[in-house]
Design a protein around this motif. Sequence first.
Motif, PDB file in Angstrom:
ATOM      1  N   ILE A   8       0.889  -1.163   0.000  1.00  0.00           N
ATOM      2  CA  ILE A   8       0.000   0.000   0.000  1.00  0.00           C
ATOM      3  C   ILE A   8       0.924   1.210   0.000  1.00  0.00           C
ATOM      4  O   ILE A   8       1.632   1.455   0.978  1.00  0.00           O
ATOM      5  N   VAL A   9       0.949   1.940  -1.106  1.00  0.00           N
ATOM      6  CA  VAL A   9       1.931   3.009  -1.303  1.00  0.00           C
ATOM      7  C   VAL A   9       1.278   4.371  -1.108  1.00  0.00           C
ATOM      8  O   VAL A   9       0.309   4.708  -1.790  1.00  0.00           O
ATOM      9  N   PHE A  10       1.825   5.145  -0.178  1.00  0.00           N
ATOM     10  CA  PHE A  10       1.418   6.533  -0.005  1.00  0.00           C
ATOM     11  C   PHE A  10       2.498   7.395  -0.642  1.00  0.00           C
ATOM     12  O   PHE A  10       3.610   7.512  -0.111  1.00  0.00           O
ATOM     13  N   GLY A  11       2.173   7.974  -1.807  1.00  0.00           N
ATOM     14  CA  GLY A  11       3.151   8.777  -2.526  1.00  0.00           C
ATOM     15  C   GLY A  11       2.525  10.040  -3.077  1.00  0.00           C
ATOM     16  O   GLY A  11       1.433  10.449  -2.677  1.00  0.00           O
ATOM     17  N   GLU A  12       3.237  10.658  -4.017  1.00  0.00           N
ATOM     18  CA  GLU A  12       2.674  11.798  -4.722  1.00  0.00           C
ATOM     19  C   GLU A  12       1.592  11.295  -5.675  1.00  0.00           C
ATOM     20  O   GLU A  12       1.390  10.086  -5.819  1.00  0.00           O
ATOM     21  N   ASP A  13       0.870  12.208  -6.308  1.00  0.00           N
ATOM     22  CA  ASP A  13      -0.190  11.781  -7.221  1.00  0.00           C
ATOM     23  C   ASP A  13       0.408  10.949  -8.345  1.00  0.00           C
ATOM     24  O   ASP A  13       1.366  11.370  -9.009  1.00  0.00           O
ATOM     25  N   TRP A  14      -0.174   9.782  -8.565  1.00  0.00           N
ATOM     26  CA  TRP A  14       0.350   8.892  -9.600  1.00  0.00           C
ATOM     27  C   TRP A  14       0.312   9.582 -10.968  1.00  0.00           C
ATOM     28  O   TRP A  14      -0.707  10.146 -11.359  1.00  0.00           O
ATOM     29  N   GLY A  15       1.418   9.508 -11.695  1.00  0.00           N
ATOM     30  CA  GLY A  15       1.486  10.052 -13.042  1.00  0.00           C
ATOM     31  C   GLY A  15       1.790  11.531 -13.097  1.00  0.00           C
ATOM     32  O   GLY A  15       2.003  12.072 -14.179  1.00  0.00           O
TER      33      GLY A  15
END
Length: 369
Positions: free
Chosen positions: A6-13
Amino acid sequence: MAHDLIVFGEDWGAHPSSSQHLVSHMAKEREVVWVNSIGLRKLSLSMGDATRAVRKLGAAFRRKAPAPRVAAPGPVVQPLALPMAESRMGRAVNRALIGGKVRMAAAGLKRPVVWAALPSAVAALGALGEHGVVYYCGDDFSALSGVDHAAAQRMEAELVSRADLILAASEMLASRFPAHKTRLLPHGVDAALFGTPVPRPADMPEGGPVAGFYGSLAPWIDLDLVAATARLLPEWRFVMIGAAQTDLSAIEGIGNVHRLGARPHAALPGYAQHWDAGIIPFRDTPQIRACNPLKLREYLASGRPVVSTDFPALNGYRHLIQVAQTPEGFAAALCASLTDTDGPGRQAAVAAQSWAARAAEAAAWIDAL
């Protein structure tokens, strides 16, 4: 057995971040749910922040998200959350809002581990049924431009205490965390993408040598240095590729400085391969001292000469890069680059540092949790 993520990152793309590179490779052996960013920004009344807030609210309530420009490795969740909420009530609200939506998307995951690339992910820990927590630290959040530094530091401290594993992108970042659970994971590079010859872009300026930069035109870019160097070298063309995120008045009106705007990541090799030298004109700031910029290895993988200001991430590559701090030094280094023929040496230096290799390292540490 591989842990799902479960990845919490910046907005995908939004941009090809290190988390996106790494997780895309790890997703070949595990299921992934990607959670778009939970804000770290200081709230303001700017048009940019208002637009961002409206976009995120719309995405959170949209039944089906639009297809991203780059295919995601699994479901992408747009959480509805209170930005930088630190009160007991605010944290409880975020825990419920984020946890409920992410649990629905992650219902089929096996032994999931949370990959937290933003300190704000701490709001959801314990509400996701996770089997472990990895803090992937790619930036100095205490110095990152536009971030609420005090709140980010408090969240990061809590995340560090709860993490089972910390992956740091630079030695300076790694030195801040408990040694027994911290691993250095420098950035990788898509050497094939940047090393495979492609045609010269049609909008690359003609009429003289070209010095090029790509990346966010942000406060940590020394535009005064670029402007002064451009005036010293009127026969050169200075190409600046990237979205404007700061005042650009320093380079406006200079005839041999060309702003091309943002370009897709897949288009960047065409520029990097065909300018005469890539430039990294960073200011000396705490953020830059802790950074490990993706463009450094990408420039090297293109084979073209590199001229840069000094910062710690150059260590290991200094024999391949000309380092200068003043306009006069930058101008001299650019002129010297015209006789530099060590392109194969630069490419060889990063050939083994692929994102796939970095992802394999990260996956081995995660699956050993």
